[in-house]
Design an enzyme around this catalytic site. Structure first.
Site, PDB file in Angstrom:
ATOM      1  N   LYS A  40      60.548  43.481  71.604  1.00  0.00           N
ATOM      2  CA  LYS A  40      61.573  42.677  70.912  1.00  0.00           C
ATOM      3  C   LYS A  40      60.923  41.607  70.039  1.00  0.00           C
ATOM      4  CE  LYS A  40      65.389  44.553  72.412  1.00  0.00           C
ATOM      5  NZ  LYS A  40      66.323  45.205  71.477  1.00  0.00           N
TER       6      LYS A  40
ATOM      7  N   CYS B 114      68.566  51.370  70.485  1.00  0.00           N
ATOM      8  CA  CYS B 114      68.502  50.035  71.121  1.00  0.00           C
ATOM      9  C   CYS B 114      67.088  49.602  71.448  1.00  0.00           C
ATOM     10  CB  CYS B 114      69.247  50.020  72.453  1.00  0.00           C
ATOM     11  SG  CYS B 114      70.869  50.693  72.388  1.00  0.00           S
TER      12      CYS B 114
ATOM     13  N   GLU C 175      78.398  52.369  67.718  1.00  0.00           N
ATOM     14  CA  GLU C 175      77.680  53.629  67.958  1.00  0.00           C
ATOM     15  C   GLU C 175      78.665  54.738  68.328  1.00  0.00           C
ATOM     16  OE1 GLU C 175      73.252  53.527  69.211  1.00  0.00           O
ATOM     17  OE2 GLU C 175      74.399  53.758  71.044  1.00  0.00           O
TER      18      GLU C 175
ATOM     19  N   GLU D 211      60.431  43.341  66.998  1.00  0.00           N
ATOM     20  CA  GLU D 211      61.711  43.661  66.363  1.00  0.00           C
ATOM     21  C   GLU D 211      62.287  42.451  65.602  1.00  0.00           C
ATOM     22  OE1 GLU D 211      65.076  44.425  68.994  1.00  0.00           O
ATOM     23  OE2 GLU D 211      65.877  45.893  67.606  1.00  0.00           O
TER      24      GLU D 211
ATOM     25  N   CYS E 166      65.171  49.467  80.450  1.00  0.00           N
ATOM     26  CA  CYS E 166      64.795  48.061  80.271  1.00  0.00           C
ATOM     27  C   CYS E 166      64.517  47.342  81.587  1.00  0.00           C
ATOM     28  CB  CYS E 166      65.894  47.318  79.531  1.00  0.00           C
ATOM     29  SG  CYS E 166      66.380  48.140  78.019  1.00  0.00           S
TER      30      CYS E 166
ATOM     31  N   GLU F 276      64.204  44.066  57.809  1.00  0.00           N
ATOM     32  CA  GLU F 276      65.563  44.630  57.691  1.00  0.00           C
ATOM     33  C   GLU F 276      66.572  43.897  58.550  1.00  0.00           C
ATOM     34  OE1 GLU F 276      62.543  48.017  58.297  1.00  0.00           O
ATOM     35  OE2 GLU F 276      62.987  46.068  59.129  1.00  0.00           O
TER      36      GLU F 276
ATOM     37  N   SER G  59      70.740  56.653  65.290  1.00  0.00           N
ATOM     38  CA  SER G  59      71.924  55.857  64.965  1.00  0.00           C
ATOM     39  C   SER G  59      71.493  54.733  64.041  1.00  0.00           C
ATOM     40  CB  SER G  59      72.505  55.272  66.250  1.00  0.00           C
ATOM     41  OG  SER G  59      73.321  54.169  65.948  1.00  0.00           O
TER      42      SER G  59
ATOM     43  N   GLU H  75      80.230  55.840  65.178  1.00  0.00           N
ATOM     44  CA  GLU H  75      79.269  56.647  64.416  1.00  0.00           C
ATOM     45  C   GLU H  75      79.168  58.058  65.001  1.00  0.00           C
ATOM     46  OE1 GLU H  75      75.360  54.908  64.347  1.00  0.00           O
ATOM     47  OE2 GLU H  75      74.585  56.354  62.896  1.00  0.00           O
TER      48      GLU H  75
END
Ligand code: FES
Length: 583
Positions: free
Chosen positions: A361, A302, A282, A364, A508, A369, A322, A285
């Protein structure tokens, strides 16, 4: 006493409190407890459940202390026979319509309704009869709703609408047919829910829970043909101890590693390793976007709740994201490729389990992907709460476990990675590395206080080099995210470089998969700040406090990945996003 203080009597005792607060808050500040159920400070103050009834001298009717403001000279009585009887009847009525399967309920021993029934000495229910809700919605990969346990406190609705500003829950029907439901009575899986689980951690009972994946983990662990490895996210260590009666804010990193090892995982790793790799990618980037005129501000990727939010509600803003996978998935992708190769394991026989403070999550890990050659990066994601249940089922005495290290390499991490679990942590970790890279030196002052703390929206200017001052913003919780999104649209953030967004308020540490704390306790202590302290103190104690200094991160780039942002890194560690339907 100041001009804005109020003096009044409660149970014949004179007390002075700031004006504008409720009788409930005033009482609790002076160690006088009044039972509550629907109240959630600053979020749900609707006086719905009537558990907090008190007598106020001169007022004919009993008053709900959670919405009754203090006033000079009033006299409040919290324990008169009339008040106690009213609470009791109200509680009996709520219980009469509640599916009381306490022995098998996930919230047994951590249920506000059960505690009230015990405290008020309710032993039988005089109003048995037909029960209203009975539908169970378990189509979401993250959240299960059981209407038969809903007490209509509307805390979930208030969190979803007011704090997260997602608004997929509403109140429907009247009287006996009242229910809290997703819009159009659809499944929560079909209505633009971002899977953050804030409804779960604010539900007083077992009407909302995570979709449990514990049995899938036990099955994998019991399968001799599989190699089963586990990674644990930074925020887990800041809260897992609460499930075992350790004080809030106790860092249990060592016991966590020991417990995972005793559950028989073949590799005990840390998502913090992936967090360090995330910073490498990151940070690279960001530098590229700044140098080459890429889309700015760049926004972190994230938090899977935030990703679902942008894909659902702000798809036109996706170019700001990102392209980095989350630390969970970076770790998973590297385990399925590099680790599998290094250890001669067919990736098909490698099961990667993650322990996360997060219910999103679970969504996710299923994303198409997020796989390598047809193998999902991460196979099963469980929450902090589910891990606690596994530890209890395995009869491990968690507080008595020794402190152990995670396994080397994939268990190595810097202090920068640990603070990912608190709002502002990713930003601080990124700035530590970006500043070193751009100045080509090991900068010593690395505590970026301006991005720390539980404020929902923070901005700062950081002089990274004499020629570059980076403008950054950090926001957590859906309502703050919406402010940032609207700000970007109307040009408020046009000269900003980097924005960290986390779906859960406080980041989190306060995720939807973390231990559930009662509304009363949350009135007394800021759980976000307490848990964050555990992470910042671990960061301060680490030998390496910058991601690019983690020797194992240096090694994986040297022996496997090549350059940060290079071809292989892109193939494994970056992803794409796409618009999702609202309903
Ligand atoms: Fe006061 Fe519900 S009415 S806590």
């Amino acid at each position: 006493m100041t001009m804005s203080d109020v003096t009044f009597k409660i149970n014949n005792m004179e007390i002075t409190v700031p004006e504008g607060i409720t009788v409930l808050e005033a009482a609790r500040r002076h160690n006088i407890d009044i039972p509550t159920l629907c109240n959630l400070k600053d979020v749900n103050e609707i006086g719905a459940c009537r558990m907090c009834m008190v007598e106020v001298a001169g007022a004919k009717a009993l008053q709900a202390a959670c919405v009754y403001p203090v006033a000079p000279g009033i006299e409040v009585f919290t324990n008169t026979p009339r008040a106690r009887k009213a609470r009791r009847v109200n509680l009996e009525l709520i219980l009469s319509n509640h599916h009381r399967e306490c022995t098998t309920c996930i919230r047994s021993e951590n249920c506000e309704l059960q505690s009230l029934a015990k405290d008020l000495g309710i032993s039988d229910i005089p109003f048995e009869g037909e029960k209203s809700g009975h539908h169970i919605d378990d189509l979401s990969p993250s959240i299960v709703r059981d209407e038969s346990k809903c007490v209509l406190c509307k805390r979930c609705l208030a969190i979803c609408n007011k704090v997260q500003k997602i608004g997929v829950l509403g109140a429907v029907g009247r009287g006996f047919t009242s229910q809290v439901q997703p819009v159009f009575n659809k499944s929560i899986a079909e209505v633009g829910c971002i899977n953050c689980g804030q409804c779960i951690v604010n539900c007083p009972v077992g009407a909302l829970k995570e979709k449990s994946d514990i049995n899938r983990v036990w099955d994998a662990l019991g399968d001799p043909t599989k190699t089963v490895v586990v990674q644990s996210a930074p925020a887990v260590r800041a809260a897992l101890g609460e499930e075992f009666n350790l004080p809030m804010g106790t860092n249990v990193t060592g016991k966590l590693a020991a417990a995972l090892r005793r559950l028989n995982f073949d590799g005990v790793f840390d998502t913090d390793f992936g967090a360090d790799v995330t910073i490498m990618e990151e940070g690279t980037e960001l530098i590229n976007r700044v140098k080459n005129g890429g889309v700015l501000p760049m926004i972190t990727s994230c938090s899977p709740g935030w990703i679902k939010m942008i894909e659902t509600y702000y798809p036109e803003m996706i170019p700001h994201l990102s392209s980095c996978k989350s630390p969970q998935n970076m770790t998973g992708a590297l385990l399925k490729s590099h680790y599998a190769e290094m250890n001669g394991i067919d990736p098909k026989d490698l099961v990667v389990v993650s322990v996360m403070p997060c219910t999103a999550k679970k969504y996710e890990v299923q994303r198409d992907e997020l796989s390598v050659d047809g193998n999902q990066d991460v196979d099963i994601s469980i929450t902090t709460r589910e891990l606690a249940r596994m530890i209890k089922e395995a009869r491990l005495d968690f507080p008595a476990l020794p402190d152990e290290e995670f396994d080397p390499y994939y268990g190595d991490y810097s202090g920068a990675a640990v603070i990912f679990g608190a709002t502002g942590g990713v930003m601080e970790a990124a700035v530590r590395t970006v500043a070193d890279v751009l100045n080509d030196k090991d900068i010593q002052k690395i505590d970026y206080e301006a991005v720390r703390g539980v404020d929902g929206l923070k901005t700062a200017e950081v002089e990274v080099t004499p020629d570059l001052t980076v403008k950054v913003a950090v926001a957590s919780g859906g309502s703050n995210i919406r402010k940032v999104m609207e700000g970007i649209k109307n040009g408020e953030y046009k000269d900003y470089h980097f924005i960290e967004l986390m779906a859960c308020p406080g980041g989190c540490v306060n995720g939807g998969g973390q231990p559930i704390i009662s509304a009363k306790r949350k009135m007394e202590v800021d759980i976000r700040a307490e848990r964050a302290k555990a992470l910042y103190s671990e960061d301060a104690s680490k030998k390496y406090r910058k991601s690019h200094q983690n020797p194992s991160v240096i090694r994986i780039y040297e022996e496997f990945l090549g350059e940060p942002g290079g071809h292989k890194a892109h193939e494994l560690l970056h992803t794409t996003y796409s618009q999702k339907a609202k309903v």
